[in-house]
Design an enzyme around this catalytic site. Structure first.
Site, PDB file in Angstrom:
ATOM      1  N   LYS A 180      -0.288   0.489   3.657  1.00  0.00           N
ATOM      2  CA  LYS A 180      -1.146   0.665   2.488  1.00  0.00           C
ATOM      3  C   LYS A 180      -0.630   1.943   1.678  1.00  0.00           C
ATOM      4  CE  LYS A 180      -3.810  -2.325   4.464  1.00  0.00           C
ATOM      5  NZ  LYS A 180      -3.502  -3.662   4.304  1.00  0.00           N
ATOM      6  N   SER A 231      -1.378  -8.083   1.478  1.00  0.00           N
ATOM      7  CA  SER A 231      -2.256  -6.896   0.991  1.00  0.00           C
ATOM      8  C   SER A 231      -1.588  -5.954   0.223  1.00  0.00           C
ATOM      9  CB  SER A 231      -3.027  -6.334   2.272  1.00  0.00           C
ATOM     10  OG  SER A 231      -1.892  -5.759   2.866  1.00  0.00           O
TER      11      SER A 231
END
Length: 187
Positions: A91, A48
């Site tokens: 993230k 990710s």
């Protein structure tokens, strides 16, 4: 060997054992302090955050900075996954407290203005809950993975907005693989 010499030797051995116990205790206490309040090692699992971070990268997370400063846009943060706090996500911060975030097509809007950034390397695909405007609370952040086509991030209700108190820390230093050792680019 005299009785006095035997007592002295026994006392010396006891002193040595006590010294080692204290030494080990101090090392354990210092280690626990560092892991809980200063820094911790984290492994990147999944794709990710590619191409910024790769699956298997080992990072040191700075747990001190956000005690004195606010997280900034584009900081790479680590936080526990809301549905399983034993799993940590990595993230990038996109939206800051008080801002309104919306995604339309491949464009991210902050307060109605397109966000100028070049971290998202892949087509975003599904804007998820961000297809409608999301106004962040006073302590909330909107996060996205850099590899947006596969990232499970704030676009999905299971992750949602991240509260500042839930941020473990700022990804600071890559320590593995050896040929990639270095400080991470945030801004």
């Amino acid at each position: 060997m005299t009785e006095k010499a035997k007592r002295k030797k026994k006392k010396s051995l006891l002193h040595e054992i006590v010294s080692w116990i204290i030494y080990i205790g101090v090392i354990v206490a210092a280690s626990l302090f560092i892991v809980n309040f200063v820094a911790q090692r984290t492994e990147v699992v999944g794709a990710s955050m590619e191409t910024t971070l790769m699956n298997g990268d080992q990072l040191i997370v700075d747990k001190v900075s956000y005690r004195f400063t606010e997280p900034k846009r584009f900081d790479i943060i680590v936080f526990p996954y809301p549905e399983d706090p034993s799993v940590h996500y990595i993230k990038r911060i996109i939206g800051l407290p008080g801002e309104t975030v919306q995604i339309s097509g491949e464009t991210i809007y902050i307060n109605g203005e397109p966000l100028e950034e070049d971290y998202g390397k892949t087509a975003m695909g599904d804007p998820g809950i961000a297809s409608e405007p999301i106004t962040l609370g006073d302590d909330e952040y909107f996060v996205l993975g850099d590899n947006r086509s596969v990232s499970k991030d704030s676009r999905y209700a299971s992750v949602g907005n991240i509260h500042q108190d839930d941020i473990t820390g700022k990804a600071w230093l890559r320590i593995w693989p050896l040929d990639q050792i270095g400080f991470l680019k945030h801004q």
